[in-house]
Design an enzyme around this catalytic site. Structure first.
Site, PDB file in Angstrom:
ATOM      1  CG  ASN A 136      47.251  41.508  35.938  1.00  0.00           C
ATOM      2  OD1 ASN A 136      48.069  42.119  37.664  1.00  0.00           O
ATOM      3  ND2 ASN A 136      46.476  41.400  36.345  1.00  0.00           N
ATOM      4  CG  PHE A 137      54.014  42.861  39.239  1.00  0.00           C
ATOM      5  CD1 PHE A 137      54.011  43.020  37.609  1.00  0.00           C
ATOM      6  CD2 PHE A 137      54.985  44.202  39.958  1.00  0.00           C
ATOM      7  CE1 PHE A 137      55.653  43.073  36.988  1.00  0.00           C
ATOM      8  CE2 PHE A 137      56.412  44.408  39.003  1.00  0.00           C
ATOM      9  CZ  PHE A 137      56.340  44.086  37.926  1.00  0.00           C
ATOM     10  CE  LYS A 138      46.370  37.282  37.439  1.00  0.00           C
ATOM     11  NZ  LYS A 138      45.730  35.810  36.970  1.00  0.00           N
ATOM     12  CB  ILE A 186      43.798  32.860  34.297  1.00  0.00           C
ATOM     13  CG1 ILE A 186      43.175  33.989  33.648  1.00  0.00           C
ATOM     14  CG2 ILE A 186      44.634  33.706  35.817  1.00  0.00           C
ATOM     15  CD1 ILE A 186      42.021  35.372  33.861  1.00  0.00           C
ATOM     16  CD  GLU A 209      43.747  37.957  31.059  1.00  0.00           C
ATOM     17  OE1 GLU A 209      42.921  38.508  32.511  1.00  0.00           O
ATOM     18  OE2 GLU A 209      44.577  37.918  31.654  1.00  0.00           O
ATOM     19  N   GLY A 225      46.799  32.064  30.990  1.00  0.00           N
ATOM     20  CA  GLY A 225      48.068  30.681  30.415  1.00  0.00           C
ATOM     21  C   GLY A 225      49.147  31.590  29.130  1.00  0.00           C
ATOM     22  CG  HIS A 274      42.010  40.262  35.951  1.00  0.00           C
ATOM     23  ND1 HIS A 274      41.385  39.615  36.776  1.00  0.00           N
ATOM     24  CD2 HIS A 274      42.939  40.557  35.057  1.00  0.00           C
ATOM     25  CE1 HIS A 274      42.210  38.777  36.221  1.00  0.00           C
ATOM     26  NE2 HIS A 274      43.446  38.914  35.137  1.00  0.00           N
TER      27      HIS A 274
HETATM   28  O1  G3P Z   1      45.762  39.685  33.588  1.00  0.00           O
HETATM   29  C1  G3P Z   1      47.101  38.609  32.832  1.00  0.00           C
HETATM   30  C2  G3P Z   1      46.247  37.609  33.812  1.00  0.00           C
HETATM   31  O2  G3P Z   1      44.999  37.292  34.626  1.00  0.00           O
HETATM   32  C3  G3P Z   1      46.451  36.362  33.222  1.00  0.00           C
HETATM   33  O3  G3P Z   1      46.956  35.260  33.851  1.00  0.00           O
HETATM   34  O4  G3P Z   1      49.010  33.715  35.150  1.00  0.00           O
HETATM   35  O5  G3P Z   1      46.756  33.150  33.268  1.00  0.00           O
HETATM   36  O6  G3P Z   1      49.308  34.189  32.911  1.00  0.00           O
HETATM   37  P1  G3P Z   1      48.301  34.239  33.751  1.00  0.00           P
END
Ligand code: G3P
Length: 218
Positions: free
Chosen positions: A8-10, A144, A139, A179, A91
């Protein structure tokens, strides 16, 4: 089906605008026989990354509309037409009311877009599993963006989420995210029974994202 690695590039600076294409090109060099890799860039870079790379591309969001008089919305039909293969939905950074979520999943099924519904809690896992998405990503929002992986912090909740999904929608494949940043996190997720992971910051913020991901999947 192989386990899914959804990146997810966000809207990370390292993964936005021209950086998004550069990052996608780096990730294109990552080869894995064991995993399916999907990237979810910002809506603004979807078409360019579809057109200029061989990556499988998902949208970060899709709306409950069809083509017509809708302003500022994202129709599944247009995503499909541009070569996008699926979409994240709900999300924790882009929540969708449950009644809309069901409509969107129905539209995506008709347009043959894969659906990855995100859930922030076990109760939400139970609710969104009813919509029978292709994937359901558990999630916990508080993890996150952090350094502690959901697989380390909440293995028991991943097992519970798996139980719920198996009962409510056996064809839906459970993913987990938040994470996740190492080979160990990925291994632990699969050992617990998840069918893949979602990764946000760890890849775009790595010194060498392509090498980082390749190492993770080795
Ligand atoms: O969509 C996946 C994302 O929300 C996870 O974020 O930075 O915790 O890998 P991260």
């Amino acid at each position: 089906m192989k386990p899914l690695i959804l990146l997810n590039f966000k809207t990370y600076k390292e993964a936005a605008g021209k950086n998004a294409l550069a990052l996608a090109k780096q990730l294109e060099t990552v080869h894995s026989k064991e995993y399916d890799i999907v990237v979810a860039p910002s809506i603004l870079m979807l078409k360019e990354i579809v057109d200029k790379t061989s990556l499988t591309v998902y949208s970060q969001h899709t709306d409950n509309i069809s083509l017509g008089a809708h302003t500022g919305r994202i129709p599944a039909e247009e995503l499909k037409a541009m070569g996008v293969k699926g979409t994240l939905l709900n999300h924790s950074e882009r929540k969708i009311p449950l009644e809309f979520l069901q409509e969107i999943v129905e539209i995506c099924k008709k347009k043959q877009l894969k659906t990855v519904i995100c859930a922030s809690s076990l109760s939400e896992v139970g609710k969104v599993a009813e919509f029978k998405p292709d994937f359901l990503a558990y999630e916990p929002p508080e993890l996150i963006g952090g350094k502690i992986s959901v697989t380390e912090a909440k293995p028991d909740l991943i097992l519970k989420a798996l139980e719920i999904v198996d009962k409510v929608s056996p064809k839906t494949r459970l993913l987990c995210g938040a994470g996740v940043h190492s080979k160990q996190d990925l291994g632990q997720a699969l050992m617990l029974g998840a069918k893949g992971v979602l990764i946000g910051h760890a890849v775009p913020k790595a010194k060498n994202p392509g090498k980082f991901l390749q190492e993770m999947l080795r």
